[in-house]
Design a protein around this motif. Structure first.
Motif, PDB file in Angstrom:
ATOM      1  N   PHE A  10       0.781  -1.103   0.357  1.00  0.00           N
ATOM      2  CA  PHE A  10       0.541  -0.155   0.261  1.00  0.00           C
ATOM      3  C   PHE A  10       0.747   1.080  -0.439  1.00  0.00           C
ATOM      4  CE2 PHE A  10      -2.695  -3.105   2.286  1.00  0.00           C
ATOM      5  CZ  PHE A  10      -3.121  -3.227   1.162  1.00  0.00           C
ATOM      6  N   GLN A  11       1.079   1.545  -1.317  1.00  0.00           N
ATOM      7  CA  GLN A  11       1.728   2.652  -1.318  1.00  0.00           C
ATOM      8  C   GLN A  11       2.037   4.178  -0.373  1.00  0.00           C
ATOM      9  OE1 GLN A  11       2.615   2.138  -6.037  1.00  0.00           O
ATOM     10  NE2 GLN A  11       4.374   2.098  -5.312  1.00  0.00           N
ATOM     11  N   HIS A  12       0.392   4.863  -0.494  1.00  0.00           N
ATOM     12  CA  HIS A  12       0.007   5.507  -0.288  1.00  0.00           C
ATOM     13  C   HIS A  12      -0.459   5.702   1.293  1.00  0.00           C
ATOM     14  CE1 HIS A  12      -0.574   7.277  -4.429  1.00  0.00           C
ATOM     15  NE2 HIS A  12      -1.742   6.390  -4.704  1.00  0.00           N
ATOM     16  N   LEU A  13      -0.474   4.531   2.411  1.00  0.00           N
ATOM     17  CA  LEU A  13       0.019   3.951   3.798  1.00  0.00           C
ATOM     18  C   LEU A  13      -2.030   4.441   3.951  1.00  0.00           C
ATOM     19  CD1 LEU A  13       3.374   5.788   4.721  1.00  0.00           C
ATOM     20  CD2 LEU A  13       2.597   3.207   4.111  1.00  0.00           C
ATOM     21  N   PRO A  14      -2.605   3.633   3.605  1.00  0.00           N
ATOM     22  CA  PRO A  14      -4.083   4.310   4.417  1.00  0.00           C
ATOM     23  C   PRO A  14      -3.777   4.061   5.830  1.00  0.00           C
ATOM     24  CG  PRO A  14      -4.501   2.088   2.701  1.00  0.00           C
ATOM     25  CD  PRO A  14      -2.832   2.156   2.790  1.00  0.00           C
ATOM     26  N   VAL A  15      -4.621   4.659   6.919  1.00  0.00           N
ATOM     27  CA  VAL A  15      -4.803   5.394   8.160  1.00  0.00           C
ATOM     28  C   VAL A  15      -5.282   3.924   8.541  1.00  0.00           C
ATOM     29  CG1 VAL A  15      -4.095   7.080  10.099  1.00  0.00           C
ATOM     30  CG2 VAL A  15      -3.119   7.901   7.321  1.00  0.00           C
ATOM     31  N   ILE A  16      -5.359   3.329   9.342  1.00  0.00           N
ATOM     32  CA  ILE A  16      -6.252   3.177  10.892  1.00  0.00           C
ATOM     33  C   ILE A  16      -6.408   4.567  11.683  1.00  0.00           C
ATOM     34  CG2 ILE A  16      -6.884   2.408  12.424  1.00  0.00           C
ATOM     35  CD1 ILE A  16      -5.555  -0.338  11.258  1.00  0.00           C
ATOM     36  N   ALA A  17      -7.710   4.949  11.010  1.00  0.00           N
ATOM     37  CA  ALA A  17      -7.835   6.632  11.860  1.00  0.00           C
ATOM     38  C   ALA A  17      -8.681   6.396  12.973  1.00  0.00           C
ATOM     39  CB  ALA A  17      -8.658   7.307  10.884  1.00  0.00           C
ATOM     40  N   ALA A  18      -9.427   5.775  13.327  1.00  0.00           N
ATOM     41  CA  ALA A  18      -9.860   5.134  14.718  1.00  0.00           C
ATOM     42  C   ALA A  18     -10.607   3.869  14.565  1.00  0.00           C
ATOM     43  CB  ALA A  18     -10.942   5.901  15.101  1.00  0.00           C
ATOM     44  N   ALA A  19     -10.878   2.809  16.072  1.00  0.00           N
ATOM     45  CA  ALA A  19     -10.956   1.646  15.942  1.00  0.00           C
ATOM     46  C   ALA A  19     -11.884   1.678  17.616  1.00  0.00           C
ATOM     47  CB  ALA A  19      -9.791   0.824  15.964  1.00  0.00           C
ATOM     48  N   GLY A  20     -12.626   0.454  17.414  1.00  0.00           N
ATOM     49  CA  GLY A  20     -13.912   0.149  18.798  1.00  0.00           C
ATOM     50  C   GLY A  20     -13.637  -1.241  18.589  1.00  0.00           C
ATOM     51  N   VAL A  21     -14.431  -1.396  19.935  1.00  0.00           N
ATOM     52  CA  VAL A  21     -14.261  -3.230  20.421  1.00  0.00           C
ATOM     53  C   VAL A  21     -15.175  -3.063  21.705  1.00  0.00           C
ATOM     54  CG1 VAL A  21     -12.967  -5.011  21.197  1.00  0.00           C
ATOM     55  CG2 VAL A  21     -11.603  -2.989  19.990  1.00  0.00           C
ATOM     56  N   SER A  22     -16.044  -3.993  21.211  1.00  0.00           N
ATOM     57  CA  SER A  22     -17.278  -4.276  22.384  1.00  0.00           C
ATOM     58  C   SER A  22     -17.362  -5.773  22.352  1.00  0.00           C
ATOM     59  CB  SER A  22     -18.137  -4.319  21.981  1.00  0.00           C
ATOM     60  OG  SER A  22     -18.486  -5.207  20.304  1.00  0.00           O
ATOM     61  N   GLY A  23     -17.183  -6.290  24.052  1.00  0.00           N
ATOM     62  CA  GLY A  23     -17.577  -7.552  24.652  1.00  0.00           C
ATOM     63  C   GLY A  23     -18.039  -7.942  25.605  1.00  0.00           C
ATOM     64  N   GLY A  24     -18.111  -9.158  24.950  1.00  0.00           N
ATOM     65  CA  GLY A  24     -19.543  -9.802  26.523  1.00  0.00           C
ATOM     66  C   GLY A  24     -18.408  -9.928  28.200  1.00  0.00           C
ATOM     67  N   PRO A  25     -19.459 -10.525  28.570  1.00  0.00           N
ATOM     68  CA  PRO A  25     -19.303 -11.028  30.037  1.00  0.00           C
ATOM     69  C   PRO A  25     -18.146 -11.507  31.085  1.00  0.00           C
ATOM     70  CG  PRO A  25     -21.051 -11.771  29.787  1.00  0.00           C
ATOM     71  CD  PRO A  25     -20.788 -11.135  28.657  1.00  0.00           C
ATOM     72  N   PHE A  26     -17.725 -12.671  29.543  1.00  0.00           N
ATOM     73  CA  PHE A  26     -16.132 -13.802  29.926  1.00  0.00           C
ATOM     74  C   PHE A  26     -14.916 -12.818  29.754  1.00  0.00           C
ATOM     75  CE2 PHE A  26     -13.955 -17.325  29.381  1.00  0.00           C
ATOM     76  CZ  PHE A  26     -14.365 -17.791  29.966  1.00  0.00           C
ATOM     77  N   GLU A  27     -14.821 -11.767  29.077  1.00  0.00           N
ATOM     78  CA  GLU A  27     -13.961 -10.730  27.894  1.00  0.00           C
ATOM     79  C   GLU A  27     -13.852  -9.531  29.562  1.00  0.00           C
ATOM     80  OE1 GLU A  27     -15.294 -13.201  25.396  1.00  0.00           O
ATOM     81  OE2 GLU A  27     -16.807 -12.189  25.750  1.00  0.00           O
TER      82      GLU A  27
END
Length: 337
Positions: A10-27
């Motif tokens: 990826f020559q133009h270097l796509p950016v991971i601008a933001a991320a989100g994570v959700s989980g359950g009770p065991f996590e």
């Protein structure tokens, strides 16, 4: 740009601008609970079925990513998502909710990196300003489909793994600029590898050859040494699968530092949680990467990582047809600029 036989740069270097994570009770009781944005105290999540709860996870992860980036869903060109349930229904229902043009994908537990690779490809070639991508799984929904409902109380062998109740989503962007950006630099798309294994309670052993094949292809295509990365992390091979993959890589001539070769399925839970060989599920690598690992990169723990999500492409249908387990792995490299 294609490099070698099965890798993109990826020559133009796509950016991971933001991320989100959700989980359950065991996590919530797991090893990486502080890296989740949303955690639920029950598996139902206010819904009347586990499948509907599964949808909630992915919707929350996607909305969290958009909120962190201060981007409206109307500004996102494409949504790429997948899960393990029949016809990727939870992902499609989440697409119904967010109304973003949608690519539904299925790569089993490799879906997270399949989605990130495709999102990066689209953004790299200016096919979009923003692409939202994610993957999810729900323990009770997945167990009901692939094995037995949890209420059945079936005993599992030590080779079995615990399906993660979680979702991870990332907003990949062509617009961000400046220092200290998380960017995707390359991807290696895996081949289907089937070594004839048939035991659905040993996914790690089945997937290990696919992981080794893709990792070997990545270094061959990219003409890199494994020391290029601070961390090489597989999706959810678990204890047995990770050890098998490492042995295969050594046999392939790759000298990988054992301390730098980890597995998301071994990172997400505590040692005293009853998960047999470790965690698994499409939400495993998605939640560990988009939560814990990206946070570690922001803190300077890692600068370059290679994430190799592994998937077992079996289904109730393949089991009924007495088929063996076809497996695949996709790799994406991520760097902090």
């Amino acid at each position: 740009m294609l490099k070698g036989k099965q890798s993109w740069v990826f020559q133009h270097l796509p950016v991971i601008a933001a991320a989100g994570v959700s989980g359950g009770p065991f996590e919530a009781n797991g090893n990486l609970s502080e890296d989740f944005d949303v955690l639920h105290d029950d598996l139902w999540m206010g819904e009347d079925s586990y499948e509907k709860a599964h949808r909630i996870l992915l919707e929350e992860a996607g909305q969290t990513a958009l909120s962190k980036a201060n981007v409206q869903k109307e500004d996102v060109q494409f949504y790429i998502a997948g899960d393990l349930i029949n016809q990727i229904t939870p992902s499609s229902l989440s697409a119904r909710t967010n109304q973003i043009p949608y690519f539904g994908i299925f790569g089993a537990c490799s879906t997270s990196m399949e989605g990130l690779a495709l999102a990066s490809f689209i953004v790299n070639y200016r096919g979009a300003d923003y692409v939202l991508t994610g993957a999810s799984s729900h323990n009770a929904a997945v167990e009901k489909q692939f094995r037995y409902p949890t209420e059945y109380g079936g005993q599992k062998p030590p080779t079995a793994q615990w399906t993660v109740t979680g979702a991870g989503a990332a907003l990949v962007s062509a617009k961000a600029a400046g220092p200290n950006l998380l960017v995707t630099t390359s991807a290696t798309i895996g081949k289907v590898i089937d070594m004839g294994l048939t035991d659905p309670f040993n996914m790690g052993g089945a997937m290990a050859p696919a992981a080794a094949d893709t990792i070997t292809a990545h270094f061959k295509d990219m003409q890199l040494d494994p020391s290029h990365y601070d961390l090489i992390v597989t999706g959810d091979l678990g204890r047995i699968g990770q050890e098998t993959a490492y042995e295969l890589l050594i046999n392939n001539g790759l000298k990988i530092d054992r301390e730098k070769f980890k597995d998301c399925g071994l990172m997400i839970y505590k040692d005293d949680q009853p998960v047999q060989s470790g965690g698994s599920g499409a939400g495993c690598s998605a939640s560990v990467l988009y939560g814990h690992l990206l946070n570690q990169m922001k803190r300077g723990v890692y600068r370059r990582i290679l994430v190799v999500a592994t998937g077992a492409l079996l289904s109730p249908l393949t089991f009924q047809q007495n088929e063996s387990i076809p497996c695949i792995a996709h790799a994406v490299s991520i760097e902090m600029t």
